[in-house]
Write a protein that holds these residues in place. Sequence first.
Motif, short mmCIF file in Angstrom:
data_model
loop_
_atom_site.label_atom_id
_atom_site.label_comp_id
_atom_site.label_asym_id
_atom_site.label_seq_id
_atom_site.Cartn_x
_atom_site.Cartn_y
_atom_site.Cartn_z
N VAL A 25 0.83 -1.20 0.00
CA VAL A 25 0.00 0.00 0.00
C VAL A 25 0.87 1.25 0.00
CG1 VAL A 25 -1.66 1.36 1.34
CG2 VAL A 25 -1.96 -1.11 1.12
N SER A 26 1.83 1.29 0.90
CA SER A 26 2.70 2.47 0.99
C SER A 26 3.56 2.64 -0.25
CB SER A 26 3.59 2.38 2.24
OG SER A 26 2.82 2.56 3.41
N LEU A 27 3.97 1.53 -0.84
CA LEU A 27 4.76 1.62 -2.07
C LEU A 27 3.96 2.31 -3.17
CD1 LEU A 27 7.05 -1.08 -3.57
CD2 LEU A 27 5.45 0.11 -5.05
N PHE A 28 2.72 1.87 -3.39
CA PHE A 28 1.90 2.47 -4.44
C PHE A 28 1.58 3.93 -4.12
CE2 PHE A 28 0.35 -1.95 -5.63
CZ PHE A 28 1.04 -1.96 -6.83
N ASN A 29 1.25 4.21 -2.86
CA ASN A 29 0.88 5.58 -2.50
C ASN A 29 2.05 6.53 -2.69
OD1 ASN A 29 -1.02 7.58 -1.16
ND2 ASN A 29 0.76 7.68 0.18
N ASP A 30 3.24 6.11 -2.27
CA ASP A 30 4.38 7.02 -2.40
C ASP A 30 4.89 7.10 -3.83
OD1 ASP A 30 4.35 7.26 0.50
OD2 ASP A 30 6.35 8.09 0.21
N PHE A 31 4.71 6.06 -4.61
CA PHE A 31 5.00 6.13 -6.04
C PHE A 31 4.21 7.30 -6.63
CE2 PHE A 31 5.61 3.17 -9.98
CZ PHE A 31 6.07 4.26 -10.72
N SER A 32 2.93 7.36 -6.29
CA SER A 32 2.06 8.43 -6.77
C SER A 32 2.42 9.78 -6.17
CB SER A 32 0.60 8.08 -6.43
OG SER A 32 -0.24 9.19 -6.62
N ALA A 33 2.54 9.83 -4.84
CA ALA A 33 2.74 11.10 -4.15
C ALA A 33 4.07 11.74 -4.51
CB ALA A 33 2.65 10.89 -2.64
N GLU A 34 5.13 10.93 -4.56
CA GLU A 34 6.45 11.51 -4.80
C GLU A 34 6.68 11.84 -6.27
OE1 GLU A 34 7.99 12.50 -2.37
OE2 GLU A 34 7.06 11.36 -0.77
N MET A 35 5.90 11.25 -7.16
CA MET A 35 5.95 11.69 -8.55
C MET A 35 5.50 13.15 -8.63
SD MET A 35 4.07 10.06 -11.91
CE MET A 35 5.02 8.54 -11.83
N VAL A 36 4.50 13.48 -7.82
CA VAL A 36 4.02 14.86 -7.74
C VAL A 36 4.99 15.73 -6.95
CG1 VAL A 36 2.19 16.35 -6.83
CG2 VAL A 36 1.61 14.19 -7.98
N TYR A 37 5.39 15.23 -5.78
CA TYR A 37 6.18 16.01 -4.84
C TYR A 37 7.54 16.39 -5.42
CZ TYR A 37 7.84 17.40 -0.20
OH TYR A 37 8.31 18.10 0.87
N SER A 38 8.14 15.51 -6.20
CA SER A 38 9.49 15.78 -6.72
C SER A 38 9.50 16.92 -7.74
CB SER A 38 10.08 14.51 -7.36
OG SER A 38 9.31 14.10 -8.48
N VAL A 39 8.37 17.17 -8.39
CA VAL A 39 8.32 18.25 -9.38
C VAL A 39 7.56 19.47 -8.86
CG1 VAL A 39 8.47 16.62 -11.30
CG2 VAL A 39 6.21 17.40 -10.52
N MET A 40 6.99 19.38 -7.66
CA MET A 40 6.20 20.49 -7.14
C MET A 40 6.99 21.79 -7.01
SD MET A 40 3.22 21.50 -6.36
CE MET A 40 2.33 19.94 -6.29
N MET B 248 9.52 0.18 2.13
CA MET B 248 8.55 0.09 1.03
C MET B 248 8.00 1.47 0.68
SD MET B 248 8.41 -3.00 -0.01
CE MET B 248 10.19 -2.90 0.27
N ASP B 249 7.76 2.27 1.71
CA ASP B 249 7.32 3.64 1.50
C ASP B 249 8.34 4.41 0.66
OD1 ASP B 249 5.45 5.94 3.01
OD2 ASP B 249 7.45 6.64 2.50
N ARG B 250 9.61 4.27 1.01
CA ARG B 250 10.67 4.99 0.31
C ARG B 250 10.96 4.38 -1.06
NH1 ARG B 250 10.80 9.88 1.31
NH2 ARG B 250 8.62 9.27 1.60
N THR B 251 10.69 3.08 -1.22
CA THR B 251 10.84 2.50 -2.56
C THR B 251 9.87 3.17 -3.53
OG1 THR B 251 11.54 0.35 -1.68
CG2 THR B 251 10.67 0.39 -3.93
N GLY B 252 8.66 3.39 -3.06
CA GLY B 252 7.72 4.15 -3.86
C GLY B 252 8.21 5.55 -4.12
N ALA B 253 8.89 6.12 -3.12
CA ALA B 253 9.42 7.47 -3.27
C ALA B 253 10.59 7.52 -4.25
CB ALA B 253 9.86 8.02 -1.91
N ILE B 254 11.28 6.41 -4.44
CA ILE B 254 12.32 6.33 -5.46
C ILE B 254 11.69 6.24 -6.84
CG2 ILE B 254 14.14 4.87 -6.43
CD1 ILE B 254 14.92 4.10 -3.61
N LEU B 255 10.69 5.37 -6.95
CA LEU B 255 10.04 5.17 -8.25
C LEU B 255 9.32 6.43 -8.72
CD1 LEU B 255 8.56 1.60 -7.68
CD2 LEU B 255 10.59 2.22 -9.00
N GLY B 256 8.79 7.21 -7.78
CA GLY B 256 8.07 8.42 -8.15
C GLY B 256 8.91 9.42 -8.91
N PRO B 257 10.05 9.89 -8.34
CA PRO B 257 10.90 10.81 -9.09
C PRO B 257 11.45 10.22 -10.38
CG PRO B 257 11.44 10.89 -6.76
CD PRO B 257 10.49 9.75 -6.94
#
Length: 329
Positions: free
Chosen positions: A1-16, A127-136
């Motif tokens: 769950v956290s992987l998918f959520n942070d994939f989404s969130a950090e894709m936005v956050y990294s370019v905000m 897992m949360d941070r893995t999503g955060a890697i995939l996002g950017p």
Amino acid sequence: VSLFNDFSAEMVYSVMPAFLTVVLGAPPVFLGFMEGFVDAFASTFKIFSGWLSDKVGQRKWFAVSGYALAVFARSFLSVVGNIWQVFSLRVVDRLGKGLRDSPRDALLSESVERQELGKSFGYHRAMDRTGAILGPLGAIVLLPFLGGDYRKLFLIAAGLGTLAVFTFLFVREVKTKAEIIPKVSVPFTFSLRNFSREFRLFLFATFVFGLGVMPEALMLLKAKDIGLSFASIPFVYFVYTASFTLFAIPFGKMSDRVGEKKVLIGGFFAGIISYLMLATLQTLSGVVLGFVVFGLYSAMTDGVGRALTSKMVTHAQLATGQGFLQSAV
């Protein structure tokens, strides 16, 4: 769950930072104001949602609702026309975070053995941070194909976020433990009088250190200060999240062996060192190293602090205690 959520969130956050300052013309100080305000709002709400979760003895649906609310807000970023619309959506996004985080962490605490809390929270943060890697990385790959259109990127990110909501539907409430939680009869309060002295001191130490913690969005502008382009910001954020991810589980396991307090103290020192590096170094290698050390700080404090909280509070205060910790941070 956290992987998918942070994939989404950090894709936005990294370019905000780039979206706000370049597309919408926001001054850098607005970034700091916005992130500080929405984090304070979410932190306050985490205490209430934690208390309510403890009161009714339920975890899962608070968390599911919080994830859904954040994805809902994220989807509307594609149509914003000014910085205050972004601000409003960030408030709704953080409201979702405030609703979900404390009950989710309590659910995790109830799902594992006490002697493995550090490792388990470390795994969750990894897992949360893995999503955060995939996002950017996703932002870096997709933006050229989208012609640099941030709004289309936000729509794709919202679509990924729905996977987190659907995935959580398969998470099982720990009924055997949730059912024995006593109903909390006391009214909601911000007072800590019902918690142990040791926990209150831990919160105070966390709060004092947190006074010096800067919003990550503002820290990312360091890349621009040394002459790099805005396109490099997702790369710098990738460095930080990669460091966090690689070290979260090892430091979680270490805290189970040597104790959470020792690891937390080491994390505070790593945080201080990272700020000194980012304040003084003016080269790409220096900035990268500074964000690596900042990732160490997060790996040594984030999940470890949650594990320590789970041990310091009673079962009836589990989500409330997690809410107070994250509010103090």
